[in-house]
Design a protein around this motif. Structure first.
Motif, PDB file in Angstrom:
ATOM      1  N   SER A 132       0.827  -1.205   0.000  1.00  0.00           N
ATOM      2  CA  SER A 132       0.000   0.000   0.000  1.00  0.00           C
ATOM      3  C   SER A 132       0.861   1.254   0.000  1.00  0.00           C
ATOM      4  O   SER A 132       2.000   1.255   0.496  1.00  0.00           O
ATOM      5  CB  SER A 132      -0.911   0.013   1.233  1.00  0.00           C
TER       6      SER A 132
ATOM      7  N   SER B 101       2.180   4.509   1.376  1.00  0.00           N
ATOM      8  CA  SER B 101       2.325   4.877   2.782  1.00  0.00           C
ATOM      9  C   SER B 101       3.318   6.017   2.943  1.00  0.00           C
ATOM     10  O   SER B 101       4.165   6.260   2.080  1.00  0.00           O
ATOM     11  CB  SER B 101       2.823   3.678   3.610  1.00  0.00           C
TER      12      SER B 101
ATOM     13  N   GLN C 129       0.156   9.655  17.003  1.00  0.00           N
ATOM     14  CA  GLN C 129       0.628   8.470  16.277  1.00  0.00           C
ATOM     15  C   GLN C 129       1.626   7.671  17.099  1.00  0.00           C
ATOM     16  O   GLN C 129       1.652   6.429  17.025  1.00  0.00           O
ATOM     17  CB  GLN C 129       1.272   8.899  14.951  1.00  0.00           C
TER      18      GLN C 129
ATOM     19  N   SER D 112       0.644   4.594  19.346  1.00  0.00           N
ATOM     20  CA  SER D 112       0.336   3.269  18.790  1.00  0.00           C
ATOM     21  C   SER D 112       1.610   2.427  18.691  1.00  0.00           C
ATOM     22  O   SER D 112       2.734   2.935  18.824  1.00  0.00           O
ATOM     23  CB  SER D 112      -0.304   3.412  17.412  1.00  0.00           C
TER      24      SER D 112
ATOM     25  N   ILE E  34       2.251   4.859   8.093  1.00  0.00           N
ATOM     26  CA  ILE E  34       1.070   5.711   7.975  1.00  0.00           C
ATOM     27  C   ILE E  34       0.407   5.416   6.633  1.00  0.00           C
ATOM     28  O   ILE E  34       0.908   5.820   5.579  1.00  0.00           O
ATOM     29  CB  ILE E  34       1.447   7.211   8.064  1.00  0.00           C
ATOM     30  N   ASP E  35      -0.716   4.661   6.674  1.00  0.00           N
ATOM     31  CA  ASP E  35      -1.371   4.295   5.416  1.00  0.00           C
ATOM     32  C   ASP E  35      -2.877   4.475   5.447  1.00  0.00           C
ATOM     33  O   ASP E  35      -3.571   4.144   4.470  1.00  0.00           O
ATOM     34  CB  ASP E  35      -1.024   2.859   5.013  1.00  0.00           C
ATOM     35  N   GLN E  36      -3.406   5.004   6.544  1.00  0.00           N
ATOM     36  CA  GLN E  36      -4.837   5.290   6.597  1.00  0.00           C
ATOM     37  C   GLN E  36      -5.131   6.565   5.813  1.00  0.00           C
ATOM     38  O   GLN E  36      -4.418   7.563   5.936  1.00  0.00           O
ATOM     39  CB  GLN E  36      -5.304   5.436   8.047  1.00  0.00           C
ATOM     40  N   SER E  37      -6.197   6.543   5.041  1.00  0.00           N
ATOM     41  CA  SER E  37      -6.474   7.650   4.127  1.00  0.00           C
ATOM     42  C   SER E  37      -6.655   8.972   4.861  1.00  0.00           C
ATOM     43  O   SER E  37      -6.198  10.025   4.383  1.00  0.00           O
ATOM     44  CB  SER E  37      -7.706   7.346   3.277  1.00  0.00           C
ATOM     45  N   GLU E  38      -7.279   8.944   6.029  1.00  0.00           N
ATOM     46  CA  GLU E  38      -7.490  10.199   6.748  1.00  0.00           C
ATOM     47  C   GLU E  38      -6.172  10.805   7.226  1.00  0.00           C
ATOM     48  O   GLU E  38      -6.008  12.037   7.243  1.00  0.00           O
ATOM     49  CB  GLU E  38      -8.455  10.013   7.930  1.00  0.00           C
ATOM     50  N   ASP E  39      -5.231   9.949   7.628  1.00  0.00           N
ATOM     51  CA  ASP E  39      -3.927  10.445   8.058  1.00  0.00           C
ATOM     52  C   ASP E  39      -3.117  10.972   6.876  1.00  0.00           C
ATOM     53  O   ASP E  39      -2.469  12.026   6.970  1.00  0.00           O
ATOM     54  CB  ASP E  39      -3.141   9.329   8.768  1.00  0.00           C
TER      55      ASP E  39
END
Length: 403
Positions: free
Chosen positions: A85, A87, A162, A165, A184-189
């Protein structure tokens, strides 16, 4: 407005990350290099120096091809894996003296060309071309450009959140550093980071001028390749980097006796002998000098009247008043009579080199400031070569950007 992007990084598997990653190649002496290569088959040094026994017998293009081959061997053997993905990566480096945290992302060649990304150092054409060829043949870069962004409260808060975590990597190294990496691979982040950096008018290169210039040159050759439109950077708040000086050592006094040299110095400096061996300059316009077993402080008598900040840089003053005027050193980048010692090294190292007869004289400086670097970059001015030794430094083989 600065554009950053996520990318699909190549990186070590978690169980081997401490074995794979290395210091920069030039941080190792010959004995250390041989030891790591002999006893650690997972070391990234096997990739960046694949022919360490016979490297003098092969041409540079062949060596770069061997780098590419060895890199692909590591991928084939699943020592290195490619993230599926897109990132970015949050990365913290804890040294014995400081903690550095920043974001690994792709930065724009277009921003570099349009001066959205600001520079403060000149580059050497031959080094830019050689590094461009290395990128082109090897197909990857593992040393990010160190880039500064302005202090921002919301970004600092996001980073702190962040860090609560579990990290992707958490490992220590033999030079007593601790490293943590978060993926960091979440779309919102990712959207938050992209929009945040889009709000910054400029980014400033702290370290990596040759890497960024080489990436731009490679893009010019093949602009149709999308991955070449960006280069990997480590983005860090400008208040969090560490600027050290580069100290100078010179082989001779340009045919002057020590007495003659000291008399010439008195035209511009107040000279005082220092008994405290570990003393270092504590303010601008102050220098340390080691000559024939004696350590001196040099205080500039008259501060330059010019408003041009370049004339107020200690590295520039040292060059104009001593290195050029008295010692006749013309080009700091190419003159073989002068060498440099990073300011993060003990000053005793400089003393030892001079006491052993390797050099005749040495000078210590007060570090430049962030404001000076930004001013020069904003006014399209450049610092003298080897003016700053900037930390953090990165582990080779930790996060890899493929072209």
């Amino acid at each position: 407005m600065a554009k950053i992007i996520p990318f699909k990084a190549v990186r070590p598997t978690a169980d081997k990350v401490a074995l794979v990653t290395t210091l920069a190649y030039d941080e190792y002496n010959a004995a250390e290099l041989a030891s790591w290569l002999d006893f650690n088959p997972f070391s990234f040094l096997h990739i960046i120096n694949p022919a360490y026994v016979n490297q003098q017998k092969i041409d540079i293009e062949q060596r770069f091809k061997m780098v590419s081959t060895k890199y692909n061997d590591f991928k084939r053997d699943d020592i290195l894996i490619k993230d599926p993905s897109l990132s970015m990566y949050l990365y913290t480096i804890k040294t014995k003296k400081a903690v550095f945290t920043g974001i690994m992302a792709g930065t724009s060649i277009d921003d570099y060309k349009k001066n959205v990304i600001k520079k403060h150092e000149n580059t050497l054409d031959y080094r830019v071309k050689t590094l461009k060829d290395y990128f082109k043949i090897s197909g990857f870069s593992t040393e990010p450009v160190l880039m500064m962004y302005p202090e921002d409260a919301s970004l600092s808060e996001w980073i702190q959140q962040q860090q609560q975590s579990a990290p992707l990597y958490h490992f220590s190294t033999t030079n007593k550093e601790e490293h943590k990496v978060w993926k960091i691979d979440q779309s919102e982040d990712l959207d938050f980071l992209i929009q945040k950096f889009d709000s910054f008018e400029h980014l400033y290169i702290a370290d990596g001028h040759h890497r960024s210039a080489s990436s731009a040159l490679l893009y010019d050759e093949t602009p149709q390749k999308e991955s070449l439109s960006y280069f990997m950077s480590f983005l860090i708040c400008e208040n969090d980097i560490k600027i050290n000086e580069y100290n100078r050592v010179v082989h001779d006094l340009n045919q002057h006796t020590s007495e003659e040299f000291l008399l010439l110095l008195e035209e511009d400096f107040i000279i005082r002998k220092i008994e405290q061996q570990l003393w270092k300059p504590s303010q601008k316009y102050q220098f340390g000098m080691y000559l024939e077993g004696n350590y001196y402080s040099l205080q500039l008598k008259e501060v330059p009247e010019s408003q041009d900040i370049l004339s107020h840089l200690d590295a520039q003053i040292l060059y104009e008043k001593i290195l050029h005027r008295i010692l006749d050193i013309q080009d700091l980048r190419t003159d073989s009579r002068i060498d440099y010692i990073p300011g993060n090294k003990s000053i005793v190292e400089m003393f030892n080199k001079i006491d052993n007869g390797d050099y005749k004289i040495g000078f210590t400086l007060f570090p430049a400031s962030i404001d000076e670097i930004k001013y020069l970059a904003d006014h399209n001015l450049t610092m003298p070569p080897k003016s700053t030794y900037i930390e953090p430094k990165f582990r080779n083989g930790l996060i890899i950007y493929e072209f």
